[in-house]
Design a protein around this motif. Structure first.
Motif, PDB file in Angstrom:
ATOM      1  N   THR A  82      31.470  41.731 -13.668  1.00 40.92           N
ATOM      2  CA  THR A  82      30.804  42.075 -14.931  1.00 40.92           C
ATOM      3  C   THR A  82      30.611  40.847 -15.805  1.00 40.92           C
ATOM      4  OG1 THR A  82      31.817  44.267 -14.827  1.00 40.92           O
ATOM      5  CG2 THR A  82      30.894  43.583 -16.941  1.00 40.92           C
ATOM      6  N   LEU A  83      31.611  39.969 -15.844  1.00 38.47           N
ATOM      7  CA  LEU A  83      31.515  38.760 -16.663  1.00 38.47           C
ATOM      8  C   LEU A  83      30.361  37.878 -16.202  1.00 38.47           C
ATOM      9  CD1 LEU A  83      32.687  36.826 -18.820  1.00 38.47           C
ATOM     10  CD2 LEU A  83      34.153  35.882 -17.027  1.00 38.47           C
ATOM     11  N   PHE A  84      30.220  37.697 -14.897  1.00 37.42           N
ATOM     12  CA  PHE A  84      29.148  36.831 -14.390  1.00 37.42           C
ATOM     13  C   PHE A  84      27.773  37.460 -14.609  1.00 37.42           C
ATOM     14  CE2 PHE A  84      32.636  34.852 -11.997  1.00 37.42           C
ATOM     15  CZ  PHE A  84      32.380  33.534 -12.312  1.00 37.42           C
ATOM     16  N   VAL A  85      27.690  38.773 -14.488  1.00 42.78           N
ATOM     17  CA  VAL A  85      26.419  39.433 -14.797  1.00 42.78           C
ATOM     18  C   VAL A  85      26.057  39.207 -16.255  1.00 42.78           C
ATOM     19  CG1 VAL A  85      25.271  41.664 -15.032  1.00 42.78           C
ATOM     20  CG2 VAL A  85      26.592  41.169 -12.978  1.00 42.78           C
ATOM     21  N   ALA A  86      27.038  39.369 -17.157  1.00 35.98           N
ATOM     22  CA  ALA A  86      26.776  39.205 -18.588  1.00 35.98           C
ATOM     23  C   ALA A  86      26.347  37.771 -18.914  1.00 35.98           C
ATOM     24  CB  ALA A  86      28.031  39.575 -19.389  1.00 35.98           C
ATOM     25  N   ILE A  87      27.026  36.787 -18.312  1.00 36.78           N
ATOM     26  CA  ILE A  87      26.681  35.387 -18.592  1.00 36.78           C
ATOM     27  C   ILE A  87      25.282  35.068 -18.090  1.00 36.78           C
ATOM     28  CG2 ILE A  87      27.279  32.989 -18.086  1.00 36.78           C
ATOM     29  CD1 ILE A  87      30.201  33.872 -17.935  1.00 36.78           C
ATOM     30  N   ASN A  88      24.958  35.509 -16.886  1.00 36.15           N
ATOM     31  CA  ASN A  88      23.640  35.224 -16.342  1.00 36.15           C
ATOM     32  C   ASN A  88      22.543  35.942 -17.112  1.00 36.15           C
ATOM     33  OD1 ASN A  88      23.520  33.638 -13.494  1.00 36.15           O
ATOM     34  ND2 ASN A  88      25.497  34.647 -13.717  1.00 36.15           N
ATOM     35  N   VAL A  89      22.836  37.129 -17.623  1.00 39.10           N
ATOM     36  CA  VAL A  89      21.850  37.822 -18.450  1.00 39.10           C
ATOM     37  C   VAL A  89      21.626  37.065 -19.758  1.00 39.10           C
ATOM     38  CG1 VAL A  89      21.448  39.903 -19.823  1.00 39.10           C
ATOM     39  CG2 VAL A  89      22.209  40.110 -17.459  1.00 39.10           C
ATOM     40  N   LEU A  90      22.707  36.554 -20.347  1.00 45.57           N
ATOM     41  CA  LEU A  90      22.586  35.826 -21.618  1.00 45.57           C
ATOM     42  C   LEU A  90      21.673  34.609 -21.497  1.00 45.57           C
ATOM     43  CD1 LEU A  90      26.234  35.905 -23.032  1.00 45.57           C
ATOM     44  CD2 LEU A  90      24.221  37.061 -23.944  1.00 45.57           C
ATOM     45  N   PHE A  91      21.670  33.999 -20.307  1.00 47.95           N
ATOM     46  CA  PHE A  91      20.844  32.803 -20.121  1.00 47.95           C
ATOM     47  C   PHE A  91      19.588  33.079 -19.296  1.00 47.95           C
ATOM     48  CE2 PHE A  91      24.993  31.076 -21.125  1.00 47.95           C
ATOM     49  CZ  PHE A  91      24.693  30.008 -21.944  1.00 47.95           C
ATOM     50  N   GLY A  92      19.482  34.259 -18.691  1.00 43.94           N
ATOM     51  CA  GLY A  92      18.379  34.512 -17.777  1.00 43.94           C
ATOM     52  C   GLY A  92      17.204  35.264 -18.351  1.00 43.94           C
ATOM     53  N   TRP A  93      17.342  35.825 -19.555  1.00 42.16           N
ATOM     54  CA  TRP A  93      16.261  36.642 -20.112  1.00 42.16           C
ATOM     55  C   TRP A  93      15.145  35.798 -20.708  1.00 42.16           C
ATOM     56  CZ3 TRP A  93      15.179  36.209 -25.343  1.00 42.16           C
ATOM     57  CH2 TRP A  93      16.154  35.580 -26.132  1.00 42.16           C
ATOM     58  N   TYR A 146      30.146  42.503   3.298  1.00 42.83           N
ATOM     59  CA  TYR A 146      30.595  42.874   1.956  1.00 42.83           C
ATOM     60  C   TYR A 146      30.160  41.824   0.932  1.00 42.83           C
ATOM     61  CZ  TYR A 146      33.446  46.772   3.665  1.00 42.83           C
ATOM     62  OH  TYR A 146      33.858  47.959   4.217  1.00 42.83           O
ATOM     63  N   GLY A 147      30.116  40.556   1.340  1.00 42.42           N
ATOM     64  CA  GLY A 147      29.610  39.519   0.455  1.00 42.42           C
ATOM     65  C   GLY A 147      28.130  39.676   0.180  1.00 42.42           C
ATOM     66  N   PHE A 148      27.364  40.139   1.179  1.00 42.42           N
ATOM     67  CA  PHE A 148      25.942  40.421   0.984  1.00 42.42           C
ATOM     68  C   PHE A 148      25.748  41.527  -0.046  1.00 42.42           C
ATOM     69  CE2 PHE A 148      22.386  43.223   2.263  1.00 42.42           C
ATOM     70  CZ  PHE A 148      21.328  42.357   2.029  1.00 42.42           C
ATOM     71  N   ARG A 149      26.576  42.559   0.031  1.00 44.03           N
ATOM     72  CA  ARG A 149      26.476  43.647  -0.946  1.00 44.03           C
ATOM     73  C   ARG A 149      26.799  43.145  -2.349  1.00 44.03           C
ATOM     74  NH1 ARG A 149      29.858  49.054   0.123  1.00 44.03           N
ATOM     75  NH2 ARG A 149      31.633  47.680  -0.327  1.00 44.03           N
ATOM     76  N   THR A 150      27.803  42.297  -2.460  1.00 38.74           N
ATOM     77  CA  THR A 150      28.145  41.740  -3.767  1.00 38.74           C
ATOM     78  C   THR A 150      27.009  40.882  -4.310  1.00 38.74           C
ATOM     79  OG1 THR A 150      30.510  41.738  -3.212  1.00 38.74           O
ATOM     80  CG2 THR A 150      29.807  40.332  -5.024  1.00 38.74           C
ATOM     81  N   ALA A 151      26.457  40.018  -3.454  1.00 40.95           N
ATOM     82  CA  ALA A 151      25.393  39.113  -3.892  1.00 40.95           C
ATOM     83  C   ALA A 151      24.138  39.882  -4.286  1.00 40.95           C
ATOM     84  CB  ALA A 151      25.077  38.108  -2.785  1.00 40.95           C
ATOM     85  N   MET A 152      23.739  40.870  -3.487  1.00 41.43           N
ATOM     86  CA  MET A 152      22.543  41.645  -3.806  1.00 41.43           C
ATOM     87  C   MET A 152      22.760  42.508  -5.051  1.00 41.43           C
ATOM     88  SD  MET A 152      20.042  40.889  -1.827  1.00 41.43           S
ATOM     89  CE  MET A 152      18.944  42.244  -2.202  1.00 41.43           C
ATOM     90  N   GLY A 153      23.946  43.077  -5.190  1.00 41.01           N
ATOM     91  CA  GLY A 153      24.228  43.847  -6.396  1.00 41.01           C
ATOM     92  C   GLY A 153      24.166  42.980  -7.639  1.00 41.01           C
ATOM     93  N   PHE A 154      24.737  41.786  -7.534  1.00 44.79           N
ATOM     94  CA  PHE A 154      24.684  40.852  -8.661  1.00 44.79           C
ATOM     95  C   PHE A 154      23.245  40.462  -8.971  1.00 44.79           C
ATOM     96  CE2 PHE A 154      24.312  36.385  -9.908  1.00 44.79           C
ATOM     97  CZ  PHE A 154      25.034  36.377 -11.092  1.00 44.79           C
ATOM     98  N   ALA A 155      22.468  40.133  -7.946  1.00 50.04           N
ATOM     99  CA  ALA A 155      21.090  39.687  -8.152  1.00 50.04           C
ATOM    100  C   ALA A 155      20.228  40.789  -8.758  1.00 50.04           C
ATOM    101  CB  ALA A 155      20.493  39.207  -6.828  1.00 50.04           C
ATOM    102  N   LEU A 156      20.335  42.004  -8.231  1.00 49.70           N
ATOM    103  CA  LEU A 156      19.497  43.101  -8.712  1.00 49.70           C
ATOM    104  C   LEU A 156      19.885  43.540 -10.129  1.00 49.70           C
ATOM    105  CD1 LEU A 156      19.317  45.242  -5.452  1.00 49.70           C
ATOM    106  CD2 LEU A 156      17.474  43.902  -6.464  1.00 49.70           C
ATOM    107  N   LEU A 157      21.200  43.621 -10.386  1.00 47.64           N
ATOM    108  CA  LEU A 157      21.637  44.052 -11.708  1.00 47.64           C
ATOM    109  C   LEU A 157      21.285  43.014 -12.769  1.00 47.64           C
ATOM    110  CD1 LEU A 157      23.086  46.151 -13.398  1.00 47.64           C
ATOM    111  CD2 LEU A 157      25.258  45.064 -12.819  1.00 47.64           C
ATOM    112  N   THR A 158      21.522  41.744 -12.447  1.00 45.77           N
ATOM    113  CA  THR A 158      21.194  40.672 -13.395  1.00 45.77           C
ATOM    114  C   THR A 158      19.697  40.630 -13.670  1.00 45.77           C
ATOM    115  OG1 THR A 158      23.077  39.356 -12.623  1.00 45.77           O
ATOM    116  CG2 THR A 158      21.341  38.196 -13.808  1.00 45.77           C
ATOM    117  N   MET A 159      18.893  40.741 -12.608  1.00 48.90           N
ATOM    118  CA  MET A 159      17.442  40.712 -12.783  1.00 48.90           C
ATOM    119  C   MET A 159      16.964  41.891 -13.625  1.00 48.90           C
ATOM    120  SD  MET A 159      14.448  41.232  -9.965  1.00 48.90           S
ATOM    121  CE  MET A 159      14.843  42.978  -9.973  1.00 48.90           C
TER     122      MET A 159
END
Length: 347
Positions: A207-218, A141-154
């Motif tokens: 959602t918060l971590f995705v938003a923060i990483n997008v703000l600094f990752g683009w 389940y942690g793998f699913r969370t990590a991959m979902g976070f990585a793919l969505l953020t990217m």
């Protein structure tokens, strides 16, 4: 049916020829698909229950009261206990459990005091953590969370970075200078401090971590796309398109972007690896997702604090290393297959 152009087919065949990257891609895709249906493989709910001639599927439906199956449970039935009871009765009633009959939040105190080592008898195949939760369940389940976070953020970061970078490289002038100054200022904001401040004042969520990483990752992709677009916009085929009266949108989407996607495709696997590492590091530092969310970083923290239970740190380190190695192999294969010096496309 999707039809690939001859150039794309050449690149795909080149990617298939690089065996370690190709097989890593297939294996990682399989693991990702299995994680999406993890509830069917790793769950404390039964897949199917037959009771008094009637079939029910608890994993697909709402939780039933325990008295519905002839047992008195206050809330959710204990399907493992039901399975043992039906086996002792040796009747027609039965319970079909998943391969791993534990969910990532369930605590098991039936045996020794946790953490307990791996055991086939208890069906904790990788053991339990310090509060009795199944490690295999939390890894999956942690793998699913990590991959979902990585793919969505990217995906979101690349969309923003590609759009802004193409506009900077194509239009140039004052617009380019203005965005450059903005990026230089924004890149000076300390990412970790922002995380610490937000975590202290609000509840950390996915959602918060995705938003923060997008703000600094683009911003990283923006520089690459600006450079690529600036170079491509000066080529003869773009000048010819302009001379023929092609619109700005057609020039960008039909001519420039197809010749700059090599940068996006090449960097994508390495961005996924970086995002997985970032989320794991934040969870390890206690700045990540709220407990009891399954997390590799939280398991890594448990393993570091309980070295007398080597199955904890061994499981999570092995999982992280394998996933990052596969992603790296995929990235290397894509970079070789999409090498612009080997395959070039001008429209």
């Amino acid at each position: 049916m999707l039809r690939l152009n001859p150039l794309t087919r050449k690149k795909w065949r080149r990617f298939q020829a690089i065996k370690r990257g190709y097989w890593s891609f297939l294996l990682l895709s399989l693991l990702l698909m299995l994680s999406l249906v993890a509830e069917l493989l790793i769950n404390s709910k039964a897949l199917m229950v037959k009771y008094n001639g009637e079939y029910s599927f608890p994993v697909f439906s709402d939780v039933k009261a325990g008295t519905d199956y002839g047992f008195d449970y206050p809330s959710e039935p204990d399907y493992k206990a039901m399975q043992r009871q039906f086996q002792l009765e040796d009747g027609e009633n039965f319970v079909m459990m998943p391969l791993v009959p534990w969910d990532p939040f369930e605590q098991d105190f039936s045996g020794d005091y946790p953490p307990t080592p791996p055991s086939v008898q208890t069906q904790h195949y990788l053991g339990t953590d310090v509060i009795g939760r199944d490690i295999l369940a939390r890894l999956v389940y942690g793998f699913r969370t990590a991959m979902g976070f990585a793919l969505l953020t990217m995906t979101v970061s690349y969309i923003i970075g590609t759009a802004v970078g193409c506009a900077m490289g194509f239009f140039g002038g004052k617009f380019d200078l203005l965005i450059q100054r903005f990026i230089e200022v924004w890149s000076m904001v300390p990412f970790l401090y922002v995380i610490m401040i937000l975590v202290s004042i609000t509840r950390p969520t996915f959602t918060l971590f995705v938003a923060i990483n997008v703000l600094f990752g683009w911003m990283g992709m923006t520089w690459y796309m600006r450079t690529m677009t600036y170079k491509e916009s000066a080529r003869e085929y773009v000048m010819a398109a302009r001379a023929l009266g092609a619109s700005t949108g057609r020039i960008i989407f039909r001519h420039i972007l197809p010749n700059t996607t090599v940068m996006i495709v090449t960097l994508a696997p390495f961005t996924i690896a970086a995002n997985i590492t970032a989320l794991t590091a934040l969870d390890y530092l206690g700045l990540g997702l709220m407990p009891p969310t399954p997390s590799w970083g939280e398991l890594l923290q448990q393993g570091k604090s309980n070295l007398d239970a080597p199955w904890i740190v061994g499981s999570v380190v092995t999982a992280i290393v394998l996933v990052l190695v596969m992603v790296t192999f995929i990235g290397e294969a894509i970079r070789a297959a999409f090498d612009p010096k080997k395959f070039t496309r001008y429209l």
